[in-house]
Design an enzyme around this catalytic site. Structure first.
Site, PDB file in Angstrom:
ATOM      1  CG  HIS A 149      -2.076  -0.971   1.067  1.00  0.00           C
ATOM      2  ND1 HIS A 149      -2.524  -1.465  -0.133  1.00  0.00           N
ATOM      3  CD2 HIS A 149      -2.855  -1.566   2.030  1.00  0.00           C
ATOM      4  CE1 HIS A 149      -3.530  -2.298   0.074  1.00  0.00           C
ATOM      5  NE2 HIS A 149      -3.744  -2.394   1.382  1.00  0.00           N
ATOM      6  CG  HIS A 223      -7.783  -0.141   2.647  1.00  0.00           C
ATOM      7  ND1 HIS A 223      -8.361  -0.899   3.645  1.00  0.00           N
ATOM      8  CD2 HIS A 223      -6.806  -0.920   2.110  1.00  0.00           C
ATOM      9  CE1 HIS A 223      -7.748  -2.071   3.722  1.00  0.00           C
ATOM     10  NE2 HIS A 223      -6.802  -2.115   2.790  1.00  0.00           N
ATOM     11  CD  GLU A 360      -8.405  -3.102  -0.376  1.00  0.00           C
ATOM     12  OE1 GLU A 360      -7.253  -2.704  -0.663  1.00  0.00           O
ATOM     13  OE2 GLU A 360      -8.616  -4.078   0.378  1.00  0.00           O
TER      14      GLU A 360
END
Length: 395
Positions: A149, A223, A360
């Protein structure tokens, strides 16, 4: 009776001066009333308030987007985080449906990306390395042995500048961040815009845009953790999920793609028809064991056809239905397997195992190292642009 008649009827000549002042006052009151009525007809509003101050002394603002059908979204400039999202249930009661905290201080502590914008690259990159034009780049390892991420100081931990806009039927918050060349190990000065837009029909658009001055990789996503029951003490195993995908991106023991795409038929990963999250989550399946449940990317159908309905979540008890539309090739469905009861809920208690799920929209994990996956490379002169919509309703 019009304004002039109201003012002059039965008034003596000696009261003309007083009458004139009164008339002017009434005109001002009528004008103000008209302005208030016009404002009231706007179906979506946006309000800015101060949310707090970071450890570095940076002011963080909160923007509340709200429509007249009971949907309200709170977004802060720290991490572009959705701190709250309320939508009506089948009885018309508007309640919280995303995991979040009560304070900026808590968001600055380690947490699993609650509500945050993710970048420069969402999901995992194997061993924190990738190569562009023969040059290898090394990223921070924050999900041993991989990069996850965007790194420990990714877009979820930066302060975004904000610009608001409002029309009668929509309210938008346009966030901007410039990631410097080699920030978190990624090449190129990347200028990013993320625009949240709430409309009158309980849909939230998330528009991602980016440009770079040097070839780089980009994979942005959002997220938020959803629990459509609004009861965050209960797991999301009773939610029915649908994913329009014939294939899965299988992973190895470190959750990095094997490079192959497998058919979901006759596996626990077949969500082409609505299925409860808990129905097969504990099945004796190698992929489920690796993810400790669902933590995988699905290969979405109808790629290249623009925005389309790719997934949905339904909770029968509340009647809430979440539909996800996107132009992206993949979606990561995560069933909250790593929530462990250590993080505080808003109103007491803690977020326990599988009390929230994520959908996502994104490119496949480790795409920079997988030559057969759709590319995530962005070059100077190109425009990265993608949109995802979260639409809420009841049934």
């Amino acid at each position: 009776m019009n304004l002039v008649k109201r003012c002059v009827y039965g008034i003596s000549i000696l009261s003309l001066v007083s009458m004139n002042v009164q008339c002017k006052g009434e005109k001002k009151e009528e004008a103000a009333g008209t302005a208030q009525e016009a404002k009231a007809t706007d179906s979506v509003s946006i309000v800015k308030t101060v949310y707090g101050e970071t450890e570095k002394g940076e002011q963080i603002d909160r923007y509340t987007l709200k429509n007249q059908k009971g949907m309200e979204v709170n977004i802060i400039t720290y991490g572009g985080i959705i701190t709250s999202l309320k939508v009506p249930n089948k009885a018309g009661k508007s309640e919280e449906v995303v995991i979040g905290f009560n304070s900026l201080e808590q968001y600055q502590k380690a947490n699993p990306y609650f509500g945050a914008l993710i970048g420069r690259f969402g999901n995992r990159i194997a061993k924190g390395k990738f190569t562009l034009d023969g040059k290898q780049y090394s990223l921070a390892i924050n999900n041993e042995p991989n990069a996850l991420h965007g790194g420990p100081e990714g877009f979820h931990r930066v302060v975004w500048t904000a610009e608001e806009a409002k029309g009668g039927d929509t309210a938008s918050l346009k966030l901007k961040y410039v990631a410097k060349d080699m920030e978190e190990g990624y090449p190129g000065n990347l200028t990013v815009f993320v625009t949240y837009t709430l409309n009158k029909d309980n849909a939230l658009d998330v528009l991602y845009e980016a440009t770079t001055d040097k070839k780089t990789v980009v994979n942005l996503t959002q997220h938020s953790y959803f629990n459509l029951s609004s009861d965050f003490s209960k797991p999301i195993l009773d939610h029915e999920i649908t994913i329009d995908a014939d294939k899965l991106v299988p992973v190895d023991a470190t959750l990095i793609p094997t490079g192959k795409l497998t058919d979901v038929t006759n596996t626990p990963f077949d969500f082409r028809k609505p299925k409860a999250v808990g129905k097969e989550i504990n099945a004796a399946d190698d992929q489920l064991k690796k993810g400790l449940g669902y933590d995988h990317c699905w290969v979405l159908n109808n790629q290249g056809k623009g925005d389309r309905l790719v997934a949905s979540a339904y909770h029968a008890g509340s009647g809430r239905l979440l539909e996800v539309y996107t132009d992206q090739p993949g979606i990561q469905f995560y069933s909250g397997n790593f929530l462990d009861g250590t993080l505080p809920m808003r109103n007491g208690g803690t977020y326990a195992h599988r009390t929230g799920f994520c959908l996502e929209t994104q490119h496949y994990p480790d795409s920079p190292n997988q030559k057969d996956f759709p590319t995530t490379v962005l070059s100077p002169g190109e425009n990265y642009k993608t949109k995802t919509t979260f639409k809420f309703s009841v049934k």
